[in-house]
Write a protein that holds these residues in place. Structure first.
Motif, PDB file in Angstrom:
ATOM      1  N   THR A  96      35.626   5.116 -26.991  1.00 32.12           N
ATOM      2  CA  THR A  96      35.927   3.799 -27.722  1.00 32.12           C
ATOM      3  C   THR A  96      36.696   3.207 -26.880  1.00 32.12           C
ATOM      4  O   THR A  96      37.911   3.544 -26.405  1.00 32.12           O
ATOM      5  N   LEU A  97      36.744   1.793 -26.506  1.00 31.51           N
ATOM      6  CA  LEU A  97      37.648   1.023 -25.887  1.00 31.51           C
ATOM      7  C   LEU A  97      38.833   0.514 -26.575  1.00 31.51           C
ATOM      8  O   LEU A  97      38.470  -0.249 -27.703  1.00 31.51           O
ATOM      9  N   ARG A  98      40.121   0.471 -26.178  1.00 36.00           N
ATOM     10  CA  ARG A  98      41.221  -0.261 -27.171  1.00 36.00           C
ATOM     11  C   ARG A  98      41.909  -0.807 -26.190  1.00 36.00           C
ATOM     12  O   ARG A  98      42.381  -0.798 -25.132  1.00 36.00           O
ATOM     13  N   MET A  99      42.082  -2.293 -26.690  1.00 40.33           N
ATOM     14  CA  MET A  99      42.590  -3.264 -25.716  1.00 40.33           C
ATOM     15  C   MET A  99      44.109  -3.356 -26.316  1.00 40.33           C
ATOM     16  O   MET A  99      44.290  -3.807 -27.449  1.00 40.33           O
ATOM     17  N   PHE A 110      42.182   9.800 -24.090  1.00 43.60           N
ATOM     18  CA  PHE A 110      42.829  10.139 -25.214  1.00 43.60           C
ATOM     19  C   PHE A 110      42.211   9.941 -26.467  1.00 43.60           C
ATOM     20  O   PHE A 110      42.076   8.935 -26.998  1.00 43.60           O
ATOM     21  N   ASN A 111      42.010  11.269 -27.199  1.00 40.36           N
ATOM     22  CA  ASN A 111      41.577  10.978 -28.480  1.00 40.36           C
ATOM     23  C   ASN A 111      40.090  10.225 -28.347  1.00 40.36           C
ATOM     24  O   ASN A 111      39.732   9.450 -29.251  1.00 40.36           O
ATOM     25  N   ILE A 124      43.278  -0.253 -16.555  1.00 38.51           N
ATOM     26  CA  ILE A 124      42.801   0.977 -17.348  1.00 38.51           C
ATOM     27  C   ILE A 124      44.128   1.762 -17.378  1.00 38.51           C
ATOM     28  O   ILE A 124      44.722   2.482 -16.230  1.00 38.51           O
ATOM     29  N   LEU A 125      44.635   2.297 -18.266  1.00 37.82           N
ATOM     30  CA  LEU A 125      45.842   3.083 -18.507  1.00 37.82           C
ATOM     31  C   LEU A 125      45.412   4.549 -18.403  1.00 37.82           C
ATOM     32  O   LEU A 125      46.352   5.246 -17.992  1.00 37.82           O
ATOM     33  N   LEU A 176      43.046   0.130 -22.523  1.00 35.28           N
ATOM     34  CA  LEU A 176      43.270  -0.918 -21.611  1.00 35.28           C
ATOM     35  C   LEU A 176      44.259  -1.835 -22.039  1.00 35.28           C
ATOM     36  O   LEU A 176      44.446  -2.047 -23.079  1.00 35.28           O
ATOM     37  N   LYS A 177      44.784  -2.526 -21.172  1.00 40.94           N
ATOM     38  CA  LYS A 177      45.789  -3.489 -21.381  1.00 40.94           C
ATOM     39  C   LYS A 177      45.676  -5.041 -20.656  1.00 40.94           C
ATOM     40  O   LYS A 177      45.137  -4.876 -19.496  1.00 40.94           O
TER      41      LYS A 177
END
Length: 219
Positions: free
Chosen positions: A173-176, A100-101, A123-124, A106-107
């Motif tokens: 890019t990874l977002r947590m 997405f974008n 992994i979302l 990740l959560k």
């Protein structure tokens, strides 16, 4: 059947040892490997990936009905970034990853159940991210999820988890993000819960102000 294929079947189908024994009785011609061989292969695969120890954690006492410090099992993953990267590669090769974008979300969160507390990464950007097969457990301890136990065990993985936020994987890019129920999140934020002076996760209104109907200031 090879040992790796048997282990994959056990993992993918959530087969217990008792269920595996029944399967072996009904499929004698499939040559399913012995439990000893499967366990040995498990040990080879997780060698160096997980650490196990005992720590003094709070446990509920059946005698006093309170909490007391007891030696408890603690297991955590030592190569979290590498493991998540391997999962991402697998989903990417299967065309199961939907960024997405140009971001991969990740959560990270925790949950208590059946006498143990586990922390996991999901992994979302995939189908059914909450499915058991897509849950990556990175920390587990045999004790309740009280604040003392979280503070004692979370440092085993917190640095690597926080360092992953903003990192690059391929061109993404990874977002947590953090997740959990209200009881867990209040412990994570250092709040006392719904009866505390500051019960809200999103504002600084006091309990009395919330009950009086006051609305929080919007920046």
């Amino acid at each position: 059947m090879s040992v790796d294929k048997a282990l994959a079947m056990i993992t993918d189908c959530n087969v217990t040892w008792e269920q595996l024994r029944k399967i072996k009785r009904y499929s004698a011609g499939q040559n399913i490997p012995s439990e000893r061989k499967i366990c040995k292969r498990q040990e080879e695969l997780i060698d160096g990936v997980f650490m196990a120890t005992t720590q003094k954690l709070m446990q509920r006492s059946t005698r006093t009905k309170g909490l007391s410090l007891t030696d408890s099992a603690v297991v955590w993953m030592t190569k979290i970034e590498d493991t998540i990267g391997a999962h991402l590669e697998q989903h990417f090769m299967l065309d199961n990853l939907v960024p997405f974008n140009n971001e991969i979300w990740l959560k990270f969160g925790g949950d208590q159940g059946e006498g143990s507390t586990k922390f996991e990464v999901q992994i979302l950007n995939i189908k059914s991210p909450n499915a058991t097969r897509n849950v990556i457990v990175v920390l587990l301890f045999e004790a309740p999820d009280c604040l003392y136990n979280i503070e004692a065990t979370l440092p085993n993985v917190s640095c690597e988890i926080s360092n992953m936020n903003g990192k690059k994987w391929r061109d993404y890019t990874l977002r947590m993000f953090g997740f959990g129920d209200y009881a867990y999140l209040t412990k994570l934020y250092g709040l006392l819960g719904p009866t505390g002076r500051y019960p809200c996760l999103f504002c600084t209104l006091t309990n009395r102000e919330i009950h009086a109907g006051k609305t929080p200031d919007v920046a």
